[in-house]
Design a protein around this motif. Structure first.
Motif, PDB file in Angstrom:
ATOM      1  N   LEU A 358      42.003  64.831 104.405  1.00 61.08           N
ATOM      2  CA  LEU A 358      41.009  63.903 104.969  1.00 61.08           C
ATOM      3  C   LEU A 358      41.299  62.460 104.553  1.00 61.08           C
ATOM      4  CD1 LEU A 358      37.732  65.962 104.466  1.00 61.08           C
ATOM      5  CD2 LEU A 358      38.894  65.474 106.624  1.00 61.08           C
ATOM      6  N   LEU A 359      41.795  62.316 103.305  1.00 59.02           N
ATOM      7  CA  LEU A 359      42.097  60.983 102.800  1.00 59.02           C
ATOM      8  C   LEU A 359      43.247  60.370 103.576  1.00 59.02           C
ATOM      9  CD1 LEU A 359      41.549  58.806 100.653  1.00 59.02           C
ATOM     10  CD2 LEU A 359      43.174  60.002  99.174  1.00 59.02           C
ATOM     11  N   THR A 365      38.219  51.304 103.384  1.00 58.26           N
ATOM     12  CA  THR A 365      38.120  49.916 102.963  1.00 58.26           C
ATOM     13  C   THR A 365      38.357  49.848 101.471  1.00 58.26           C
ATOM     14  OG1 THR A 365      35.758  50.148 102.601  1.00 58.26           O
ATOM     15  CG2 THR A 365      36.452  49.469 104.810  1.00 58.26           C
ATOM     16  N   PRO A 366      38.593  48.654 100.949  1.00 57.66           N
ATOM     17  CA  PRO A 366      38.763  48.538  99.484  1.00 57.66           C
ATOM     18  C   PRO A 366      37.541  49.016  98.718  1.00 57.66           C
ATOM     19  CG  PRO A 366      39.615  46.591 100.546  1.00 57.66           C
ATOM     20  CD  PRO A 366      38.982  47.401 101.629  1.00 57.66           C
ATOM     21  N   ALA A 367      36.369  48.850  99.303  1.00 53.80           N
ATOM     22  CA  ALA A 367      35.159  49.330  98.610  1.00 53.80           C
ATOM     23  C   ALA A 367      35.161  50.846  98.557  1.00 53.80           C
ATOM     24  CB  ALA A 367      33.911  48.816  99.327  1.00 53.80           C
ATOM     25  N   ASP A 368      35.630  51.461  99.714  1.00 55.39           N
ATOM     26  CA  ASP A 368      35.699  52.925  99.693  1.00 55.39           C
ATOM     27  C   ASP A 368      36.742  53.416  98.684  1.00 55.39           C
ATOM     28  OD1 ASP A 368      33.779  53.055 101.646  1.00 55.39           O
ATOM     29  OD2 ASP A 368      35.258  53.073 103.290  1.00 55.39           O
TER      30      ASP A 368
END
Length: 640
Positions: A358-359, A365-368
């Motif tokens: 899934l990754l 995003t960088p936050a994710d």
């Protein structure tokens, strides 16, 4: 072969050796051979006296100073001191004395001792039995010997001294041979005499023992070669002796080698015979040790020990089986947990793969990414903490298992101690004396319910047994008190009877005094009668001188009177003895029957008085008759 020849060679010429020791200090010519090894003919391990070369003794010659550089004085100045040899045999050791008694009994039995013999009588025999044994053994040496009937106590020490017995057997010890302080010395003398008999037998049978060269033995020992060797050896040793030496090892070895060469000694056969002798002696000692111990009892003890060890091994095996079952159960449980963990780990890996897929497919995003990294760190921390907790739990599990094993070992030790105590108290096994059909044995059962139930059951049985023992103890205490009361009562009765016995003895003493006084009175009367008879006899002699007519008739009458008097006197003595016997019988029965004794004494006293009165009356009548006869004689004489 060498030893037989050496013993005969030295035994046939005792006068050629240098006389350094007095005859009273020599054991025997058998032991004076230089460096000779004599075979032991008996079973006794009697140490031989030291050789002349190893012990410094009182010399036959005068005073000398030993030393290598100082020559000896060869002039004879006198005999040495009478130094006594100390008996090195352990005659005061009980085991040695019992061994000597056993060997003496075997020897006398084998040789056909005529008297009655047993090991019990040999513990402390009388002087007569000792003399019989000594005479029997000495006759084996001298068949013509006869023991004299008188002064046996002097004859036996004299015979031993003539045989050169090295120790002193005193004449006083012969009066009490069986005493504990004299019997060991006498027994040692008998054993020494038996050894001499065996040596004499062996010397008489040497023609058979050494038959390979016995045909020319006399020619060799009495020939010029033997004499030359022996005289050379004597001269060399004597010269060393006069120079101050006490050892002759070189000369001994040279002499022995020459003798071996002269006699054609087979060294291999000699060594084999010595090895065989050592082997047989070791077997004899082993058999003696086995005969002294009860083999059946030792085997029974070993059987009991092995049975107890087998029981212990069976209990230990049952405990191991139960412990193995527990370990197998725990192993199965751990395998199940491991399978669960493996399945859980596989599910986690599948989930991780799904998340990785899934990754890759998703755009973050960088936050994710930061959030995912943070969750990843948290998950890693969780995994590390779980791994740590898993290690702690495994360590805790291992510690618990070790503690459980220690607790089981302590419990097994407690159970073994309990079983030992129960065996001492005769409670285990089920057929023990104090078990009473109950099972007091604790079997290793590590379940909680079974152990508690077993413990309560055994505690109930033990409490019941303790109460029974206390009741029995109280009953025995009551019985003891009753026995003490009865004992006190018996003691009081004994005291009363002793007082009664004292009173009876006092009465008997009084009766004895009374009887003595009566006897004295009778003796006094008898003396008076004898005085009267003497006066009558004197008067008869005077009348005999004066009277010639009717002499024969008077003599006959006088003889009749004398016979009548003797008859009366004999009857009086018989009656007196009868009275004395009756009184003595009364005295013996007076201690047990007091009332009957008093009555019998009264009857006897009255009878004695009647008999004495009757005897006195008869004696008075006889005297009166004699006086009448004398008066008639006097009247006839006056009439004539």
């Amino acid at each position: 072969m060498e030893r037989g020849r050496m013993s005969r060679a030295t035994g046939s010429r005792p006068s050629d050796l240098p006389m350094r020791v007095q005859d009273s200090n020599r054991m025997s010519m058998v032991y004076t051979t230089p460096r000779s090894k004599q075979p032991s003919f008996g079973k006794l391990n009697i140490p031989k006296p030291q050789s002349v070369t190893s012990e410094r003794r009182t010399s036959f010659f005068g005073a000398r100073t030993s030393g290598a550089s100082m020559p000896r004085n060869s002039t004879m100045s006198g005999f040495g001191g009478t130094e006594k040899i100390k008996d090195s045999r352990p005659l005061h050791d009980k085991s040695f004395v019992q061994q000597c008694i056993r060997q003496l009994h075997e020897f006398l039995t084998e040789q056909g001792y005529p008297g009655t013999l047993s090991p019990k009588t040999l513990q402390s025999p009388s002087t007569k039995e000792f003399v019989k044994m000594f005479e029997f053994i000495y006759r084996l040496l001298d068949p013509t010997f006869e023991m004299p009937n008188s002064k046996v106590e002097e004859e036996v020490p004299a015979i031993l001294k003539s045989l050169r017995y090295p120790f002193v057997l005193s004449k006083c010890s012969m009066y009490s041979v069986g005493a504990p302080h004299t019997w060991p010395q006498a027994l040692g003398a008998l054993m020494w005499l038996i050894d001499n008999v065996k040596i004499n037998w062996s010397l008489s049978k040497q023609e058979l023992l050494f038959s390979d060269f016995c045909e020319d033995t006399d020619n060799i020992e009495e020939g010029a070669e033997y004499n030359k060797l022996f005289l050379d050896y004597t001269a060399e040793t004597y010269s060393k002796f006069m120079q101050g030496d006490d050892t002759y090892e070189v000369e001994d070895e040279a002499f022995l080698s020459k003798l071996k060469k002269l006699y054609n000694v087979d060294e291999v056969m000699l060594a084999s015979m010595e090895e065989k002798h050592r082997f047989l002696s070791s077997e004899v000692e082993q058999l003696e040790k086995e005969s002294q111990t009860d083999r059946l009892m030792t085997k029974r003890m070993e059987k009991m020990k092995l049975q107890s060890d087998l029981n212990k091994l069976q209990t230990y095996l049952s405990s191991l089986v139960s412990f193995k079952a527990n370990l197998e159960n725990k192993d199965s449980e751990l395998n199940d947990e491991l399978d669960n963990s493996v399945s859980y780990l596989a599910s986690l890996k599948n989930e991780q793969d799904e998340l990785q897929r899934l990754l890759k497919n998703q755009k973050f995003t960088p936050a994710d990414v930061e959030r995912i990294n943070r969750e990843k760190r948290e998950l890693q921390q969780t995994i590390s903490s779980l791994n740590k907790s898993l290690e702690d739990s495994e360590q805790h599990k291992w510690n618990e298992e070790i503690a459980l094993a220690k607790v089981k070992e302590k419990a097994e030790l407690k159970i073994t101690e309990y079983h030992k105590l129960a065996r001492k108290l005769k409670l285990v096994p089920l057929s023990a004396e104090n078990a009473c059909g109950h099972d007091f044995e604790i079997r290793p059962c590590f379940g909680s319910g079974g152990l508690v139930q077993h413990k309560t059951q055994i505690q109930m049985l033990l409490r019941k047994m303790i109460s029974g023992v206390e009741e029995e103890n109280s009953r025995l205490a009551n019985m003891k008190l009753s026995m003490e009361d009865s004992c006190e009562q018996v003691n009081s009765n004994v005291l009363d009877k002793s007082n009664d016995l004292k009173q009876l003895k006092e009465q008997i003493r009084k009766l004895d005094e009374r009887l003595d006084s009566d006897m004295q009175e009778l003796a006094r009367e008898e003396q008076e009668w004898s005085a009267q008879m003497e006066s009558v006899e004197n008067h008869r002699k005077v009348l005999e001188k004066k009277v010639n007519y009717g002499y024969d008739e008077a003599v006959q009458q006088l003889k009749a009177a004398q016979q009548q008097y003797n008859l009366v006197l004999q009857e009086t003595n018989e009656e007196r003895r009868t009275v004395a016997n009756n009184l003595a019988s009364v005295f013996t029965t007076a201690a047990n029957h007091l009332t009957i004794t008093e009555k019998c004494l009264e009857d006897l006293h009255s009878r004695v008085q009647r008999v004495c009165a009757k005897a006195v009356e008869e004696d008075d009548a006889a005297v009166q008759k004699l006086r009448d006869m004398l008066e008639t004689f006097m009247l006839k004489a006056n009439y004539l």
